[in-house]
Scaffold this motif. Structure first.
Motif, short mmCIF file in Angstrom:
data_model
loop_
_atom_site.label_atom_id
_atom_site.label_comp_id
_atom_site.label_asym_id
_atom_site.label_seq_id
_atom_site.Cartn_x
_atom_site.Cartn_y
_atom_site.Cartn_z
N ARG A 195 -3.15 11.05 5.66
CA ARG A 195 -2.43 10.59 6.86
C ARG A 195 -2.20 11.76 7.83
N GLY A 247 -1.36 -2.04 12.50
CA GLY A 247 -1.27 -2.26 11.05
C GLY A 247 -0.52 -1.14 10.37
N THR A 248 0.76 -1.05 10.67
CA THR A 248 1.55 0.12 10.25
C THR A 248 1.91 0.10 8.76
N TYR A 294 2.56 6.34 9.77
CA TYR A 294 2.09 7.12 10.93
C TYR A 294 3.17 7.26 12.00
N THR A 306 -4.56 -11.12 16.39
CA THR A 306 -4.24 -10.11 17.41
C THR A 306 -4.62 -8.73 16.91
N ARG A 315 -2.49 -12.51 12.89
CA ARG A 315 -3.71 -11.92 12.34
C ARG A 315 -4.83 -11.80 13.38
N ASN A 351 -5.49 2.28 10.58
CA ASN A 351 -6.14 2.37 9.27
C ASN A 351 -6.45 0.92 8.92
N GLU A 361 -3.34 -6.97 2.86
CA GLU A 361 -3.35 -5.66 3.54
C GLU A 361 -4.76 -5.07 3.59
N LEU A 391 0.83 -1.21 0.00
CA LEU A 391 0.00 0.00 0.00
C LEU A 391 0.87 1.27 0.00
N THR A 417 2.44 -2.13 14.96
CA THR A 417 2.24 -3.58 14.78
C THR A 417 1.91 -3.87 13.31
N GLU A 418 2.22 -5.09 12.91
CA GLU A 418 1.94 -5.48 11.52
C GLU A 418 1.96 -7.01 11.43
N ILE A 419 1.08 -7.56 10.56
CA ILE A 419 1.03 -9.02 10.42
C ILE A 419 1.88 -9.51 9.25
#
Ligand SMILES: C[S@@+](CC[C@H](N)C(=O)[O-])C[C@H]1O[C@@H](n2cnc3c(N)ncnc32)[C@H](O)[C@@H]1O
Length: 497
Positions: A81, A109-110, A116, A163, A161, A181, A214, A74, A131-133
Motif C-alpha cells: 500500500r 473501493g476503499t 489508502y 458505479t 456496483r 485496488n 471484494e 480484506l 468509495t465502496e459498494i
C-alpha cells in the motif's frame, strides 16, 4: 526471493520490521508470535488474525493510526500500500499538482480498513473521497475515519456496483488524482486456482483474505479497469491523473494500449515490488503538463537530501493554538529577522511562505548586542579612529574589485562568496508546497551582477489533527542548510515567547 531491495526508496518497510521488538512492545501482536530455539520471532502469514495483528500494529506504531479490520474482510499489507502511495506522491510532485490549492484524491473501493485514505490523510494532509459498494465495509471505513479524527479530510461514500467514477463526481468539483485496488478475479473458480497454485509458481506466502464480493468482478480486473478508462474519457476535465493497480502482468500492456487508443495524452506504469509479491500500477492523463512516469530515484534523492526541519509546537496549558495565531507569531519573527516573505499557500490545514534572507540577523545575537553596547560606551575619538580604518579598508576593496556594490553586499552578508554566483532559475518543491521561479525581489541586480540571497526557504505551518508543526525546508542560497538550521533554532527559541 524477497524483492524488498526493489521497494520504493522512501518505503519505511524496505528494512523489514523487527518482530521481536514488536512483540515486546505490543501485547496484541505478541499473542500471534512464536519464538524458535534460535530466538527468531515469527508469525503464521497464513493466519488472517496474525496478518491483521501485524498490519494494525504497524499502523499504530509507524503512523499513529488506530484501525479496525474485520477478519472476514480484506486485510491490507502495508509495504504494498505504501509503495503505491509513494509513487502517486512522486507523480503529484513531478506534475506540481496542488501547488496553489489543496490536493484532493479519490480511492475507488476503499475496503473496510479505508487504508489508502487513512495513510494519505495522515501523512500528507490531502483530502480523500473514498468509495465502496459493500455496506458493512462502508460502516467500518467510516468508523476508522472517525476514530482517527480525520473526518475533515476523508469522506466515505457508499456507491452501487455499476458505479466506478461517473456518478460520484460533483458538478462543481475537480480532483487531482484517483487510485484503485480493483477486484482482481473474474469468478470464484479463479480464486480457488490462485490459492492452490503449486506447479509453475509458488503458493503465495500470505493467506488470501477478503470476501468474494471484494475480490470478484465479472470479467476480472481487466473489465473493471477498462470500464474505468471509458469513464475517464468523460471526466478528463475533472480529474488530472487517473491511476490503478494491476494484479496480472499480462494486463499491463493490454491496458496501456487501450488507454492510448482511447485518446489519453500519456500513460505510464511502475512495478510495485515487496516481499514475494509483485503488482503493477498504471497512470494516465489527458493533460500535457501532468506526468505519468517519473524518475523515482531522482525525486527521492532530492527529497531525502533536503528533508525539512520539523518542530512540533508544544502545547501550553490554557492556550488553544490556531494556524492563524501561529502565522502572526511567525510573521513577527520574520520581521525581526528582516527576512522577506510571501504567502504562497493558505488552507484550513496549511499556511506556507516563501522566505528569503539577505543577511544574517539570527546568529550570535548575544555577541552582537554586547558589541553594540561596547561601541556605545567607547570614547568618541577611538570610535572615529576605527571608522577611518574601516573606511580605508573599504576603499581598498573597492579599487581591487572595481565594484562598490560587492563590498556593500559582502558587508551585510558574511557568507557571500567574494565572487557572486549567478542564481540559477530555481524550482523546488517541499511536501506539497511548491515554489518556482524567482520574484524580482529575490534576485538583486548590482551593476550587471546577479546576487544570490543568503538563504531561500519554504516555511510551512501545518495542522495535523490537533497538532501544529513548523517546517522549514532549504531551497537555495549562498549559505547552506546549516544556516537554515540556525534560523530553525531561532524560531524554536523565540516562537513561544
Ligand atoms: C481488492 S479490494 C481493495 C480494498 C482496499 N482498497 C485495499 O487495498 O485493501 C476491492 C474493493 O473494491 C470494492 N468495489 C468493488 N466494486 C466497486 C465499485 N464499483 N465501486 C467502489 N468499490 C468497489 C470491493 O467491495 C472491495 O472492497
Amino acid at each position: 526471493m524477497s524483492q524488498n531491495k526493489y521497494m520504493h526508496p522512501r518505503n519505511i518497510y524496505k528494512c523489514p520490521p523487527d518482530f521481536k521488538q514488536l512483540a515486546i512492545n505490543f501485547p496484541e501482536f505478541r499473542k500471534h508470535t512464536t519464538q524458535e530455539l534460535s530466538g527468531k520471532v515469527s508469525i503464521d502469514f497464513k493466519d488472517p488474525a496474525a496478518l491483521r495483528a501485524l498490519t494494525t500494529t504497524l499502523l499504530l506504531k509507524d503512523f499513529h493510526l488506530k484501525v479496525d479490520i474485520p477478519l472476514n474482510r480484506l486485510i491490507p499489507t502495508l509495504p504494498l500500500r505504501l509503495n503505491y502511495v509513494l509513487w502517486i506522491e512522486d507523480l503529484i510532485l513531478a506534475s506540481s499538482l496542488g501547488a496553489n490549492s489543496e490536493i484532493c484524491g479519490i480511492d475507488i473501493g476503499t475496503g473496510a480498513s479505508c487504508i489508502y485514505p487513512l495513510l494519505i490523510a495522515k501523512t500528507k494532509g490531502w483530502h480523500m473521497l473514498a468509495t465502496e459498494i459493500d455496506e458493512s465495509s462502508v460502516e467500518c471505513a467510516k468508523r476508522n475515519v472517525e476514530t482517527n479524527s480525520l473526518k475533515h479530510l476523508i469522506e466515505v461514500k457508499k456507491v452501487e456496483r455499476e458505479t466506478i467514477l461517473k456518478e460520484i463526481i460533483d458538478e462543481d468539483k475537480t480532483y487531482d488524482f484517483t487510485m484503485c485496488n480493483p477486484p482482481f478475479f473474474a469468478n470464484e473458480q479463479e480464486i480457488t486456482e490462485y490459492e492452490n497454485r503449486t506447479a509453475v509458481r509458488k503458493t503465495p506466502s500470505n493467506s488470501l483474505t477478503g470476501t468474494v464480493g471484494e475480490l470478484v468482478f465479472p470479467g476480472g480486473e481487466l473489465a473493471f479497469i477498462k470500464k474505468m478508462v471509458q469513464e475517464s474519457l468523460t471526466l478528463r476535465d475533472k480529474i488530472k491523473l487517473f491511476t490503478t493497480m494491476v494484479g496480472h502482468k499480462s494486463n499491463v500492456m493490454l491496458l496501456k494500449k487501450e488507454i492510448l487508443d482511447a485518446g489519453a495524452h500519456s500513460v505510464g506504469s511502475y512495478e510495485l515490488c515487496q516481499g514475494r509479491t509483485t503488482r503493477w500500477v498504471l497512470a494516465w492523463t489527458f493533460y500535457s503538463e501532468v506526468k505519468t512516469t517519473v524518475d523515482i530515484l531522482e525525486i527521492s534523492r532530492k527529497s531525502l537530501a533536503k528533508p525539512p526541519f520539523k518542530y512540533l509546537i508544544p502545547e501550553k496549558e490554557g492556550h488553544e493554538y490556531t494556524l492563524e495565531s501561529f502565522s502572526v507569531s511567525v510573521k513577527k519573527i520574520l520581521n525581526i529577522l528582516e527576512m522577506e516573505y510571501t504567502e504562497i499557500k493558505k488552507s484550513k490545514s496549511i499556511v506556507a511562505y516563501a522566505v528569503t534572507a539577505w543577511k544574517d540577523t539570527w546568529s550570535k545575537q548575544r555577541q552582537k548586542r554586547r558589541a553594540m553596547q561596547r561601541k556605545k560606551e567607547e570614547p568618541e575619538a577611538i570610535c572615529n579612529g576605527n571608522n577611518e580604518e574601516s573606511k580605508a579598508s573599504d576603499s581598498q576593496e573597492v579599487s581591487k574589485s572595481g565594484d562598490l556594490s560587492s563590498v556593500e553586499c559582502r558587508d551585510r552578508d558574511p557568507c557571500l562568496p567574494s565572487k557572486r554566483p549567478r542564481l540559477e532559475s530555481d524550482s523546488s518543491t517541499s511536501e506539497g508546497v511548491s515554489i518556482s521561479g524567482n520574484t524580482s525581489s529575490e534576485v538583486e541586480k548590482c551593476e550587471n551582477v546577479t546576487v544570490r540571497p543568503l538563504l531561500k526557504a519554504s516555511l510551512v505551518i501545518r495542522r495535523s489533527c490537533s497538532e501544529i508543526f513548523l517546517e522549514l525546508t532549504w531551497l537555495d542560497g549562498s549559505c547552506g542548510r546549516d544556516t537554515l538550521h540556525q534560523v530553525f533554532q531561532y524560531f524554536k527559541n523565540h516562537l513561544m515567547e
